[in-house]
Structure formats: C-alpha cells, structure tokens
Design a protein around this motif. Sequence first.
Motif, PDB file in Angstrom:
ATOM      1  N   TYR A   7       5.340   6.473   3.461  1.00 10.37           N
ATOM      2  CA  TYR A   7       4.534   5.563   4.282  1.00 10.37           C
ATOM      3  C   TYR A   7       4.508   6.031   5.738  1.00 10.37           C
ATOM      4  O   TYR A   7       3.449   6.087   6.368  1.00 10.37           O
ATOM      5  CB  TYR A   7       5.117   4.159   4.184  1.00 10.37           C
ATOM      6  N   SER A  25       8.065  -3.715   1.332  1.00  9.26           N
ATOM      7  CA  SER A  25       6.847  -3.059   0.853  1.00  9.26           C
ATOM      8  C   SER A  25       5.640  -3.978   0.995  1.00  9.26           C
ATOM      9  O   SER A  25       4.561  -3.544   1.418  1.00  9.26           O
ATOM     10  CB  SER A  25       7.017  -2.645  -0.614  1.00  9.26           C
ATOM     11  N   ASP A  63       4.619  -4.245   4.711  1.00 12.17           N
ATOM     12  CA  ASP A  63       3.903  -3.051   5.181  1.00 12.17           C
ATOM     13  C   ASP A  63       2.484  -3.009   4.617  1.00 12.17           C
ATOM     14  O   ASP A  63       1.530  -2.651   5.326  1.00 12.17           O
ATOM     15  CB  ASP A  63       4.664  -1.785   4.768  1.00 12.17           C
ATOM     16  N   VAL A  86      13.439   4.937  -4.813  1.00  8.61           N
ATOM     17  CA  VAL A  86      12.191   4.194  -4.604  1.00  8.61           C
ATOM     18  C   VAL A  86      12.051   3.792  -3.140  1.00  8.61           C
ATOM     19  O   VAL A  86      10.994   3.976  -2.519  1.00  8.61           O
ATOM     20  CB  VAL A  86      12.156   2.948  -5.513  1.00  8.61           C
ATOM     21  N   TYR A  87      13.134   3.235  -2.598  1.00 10.31           N
ATOM     22  CA  TYR A  87      13.134   2.807  -1.199  1.00 10.31           C
ATOM     23  C   TYR A  87      12.818   3.977  -0.269  1.00 10.31           C
ATOM     24  O   TYR A  87      11.949   3.895   0.608  1.00 10.31           O
ATOM     25  CB  TYR A  87      14.497   2.224  -0.851  1.00 10.31           C
ATOM     26  N   ARG A 133       9.216   5.568  -0.745  1.00  8.27           N
ATOM     27  CA  ARG A 133       8.187   4.660  -0.232  1.00  8.27           C
ATOM     28  C   ARG A 133       8.168   4.670   1.288  1.00  8.27           C
ATOM     29  O   ARG A 133       7.121   4.823   1.920  1.00  8.27           O
ATOM     30  CB  ARG A 133       8.434   3.234  -0.733  1.00  8.27           C
TER      31      ARG A 133
END
Length: 265
Positions: free
Chosen positions: A71, A148, A151, A63-64, A67
């Motif tokens: 991004y 998250s 950002d 997930v990290y 993402r």
Amino acid sequence: MAFLIVFIVALAISAVGFHRYIWFISIGYGFSIAGIGATLLIYFGLRGGLTTVTAVMAALLIVYGLRLGGYLLIREYRSSSYRQVMQQAIDNGSQVKLPLKLLTWVGCALLYACEASPIVFRLQNHAGTDAVAITGAAIMAAGIILESTADLTKNRFKQQHPHDLCDVGLFRLVRCPNYLGEIITWTGVFISGVTILNGVWQWIAAIGGYLCICWIMFGGARRLELRQNKEYADDPHYRRYAEHTPILIPFIPLRSLSNAKWLIG
C-alpha cells in the motif's frame, strides 16, 4: 537463536532505507514484518515446531506486512502529493550522515523483531496452544481488518474528494482509525505471548516492542493532526469534527495531541 534470525531478516529487508531514508520506517517496515512472518513459517516449519495458532499468527504477519508495504509503495509512486507531504514531515535523508543512517537501520530492525517477539518466543519456548494465544490471534486479525478497511475507505474517499477531509465510515469513530488498527494488531501479538514469556530478556523485548509501536502510532496521529490543523484551519466543518471525534481511541475524550511534544513527529 530464533530472535537473532528474525532480527537479521529485518536488517536485510529494511536496508532499503539506504535508498530512501524514509523507507526505513515505511516500506522497509511493512516488508520486514512480512519477512519475519515468512521466516517463522519456514524455520519452525522445517523444525516441526509450528502449532495451528502460531502458523496462523505468522501468516497474519505476512498478510499485514505485504498489505502495508504494498500500500505504501503504490501510494508513494502514484501520489505526488503524498511524497511531498512525507518529505516535508520527515527528513528525506539527503542531510543525514551515515552513522545516523546506520543507527536508524539497526534500531528499526531491532524494533521490528521486538514487535513480533511474542510469536517468536512462543515458538522458541515450545509453548502449546492456549486460550491467550487464540485470543491474541483473534485481536491481531481484527486489527489488520480495521486498518485495511480504514486505508481502503480513505483511498476511495480521496479519489472522489481529493481536497476534502475524510470523515466517513470508521473515521466517524476516531480520526485515525488506521493507527488504531495498528495498535490493536500489536496488542493482539503482545497478548498472545504473556503466558509463555520466559526470563527478563523476553519480557523486555516484548514490552519494549509493544510500547514503542504504540508511542510511534500516537506520534503519527499527532503529526497528522498538526498537518490537518494547517490544511483545514479555516474550515468550520473540520473544527466541529475535531472537537467531537476522538483522535485515536474510541469513546475516550482525547481529541487532541498537538501539545504532546514528547511524541514522535
């Protein structure tokens, strides 16, 4: 063996840096971490070594990484100003010789493997679930959520106020909440392994990876501060904001890193 495998995975994915030098430490970083998480799930899932907490932490790596990598990839292709800033801040690779590119590639892949090594070694050492692992996973999740959110907040703010300094939401707490989230994420990873690390090599890998990413995040905060000092030099609101808001760590009156030349960036 497991550490070597995740290192090779990081090497393969971070090789995108040969296309664009900065990708070694940006897009290649995010997707390498995601690849490491996926590798741990597959490798130890097939071998029957996963526990609930290690499966969760490996999934959090995915997930990290997805993402962050996604991004950065979207921002680079959509934002011409971001590309210009990054090319000015970091060599775009046109003048970098092949030996240095190779050294950067291997060094980055090794760092990414070392960052994730507490999870790798917990699985490799067949360690069970304990309170430290659960605590580390919770801290890791909190860091990902914080980064998250920061950002997303900045992205939304800049869409409405492209030339203004973002000082809303988490940015009222610290000036670089995304970097704070990054540090918290890897603090959780490191904490999760402190009860199961076995031997000098495992401790060196885990401590080295954690200290390096913290150093890089502090360096990133310094680089951002220097850039903002130029961009908002004549803005009294920015000066008040910078004088009263910690740069990276909440509630600690460290408000400037501009003179810390030993930091990267």
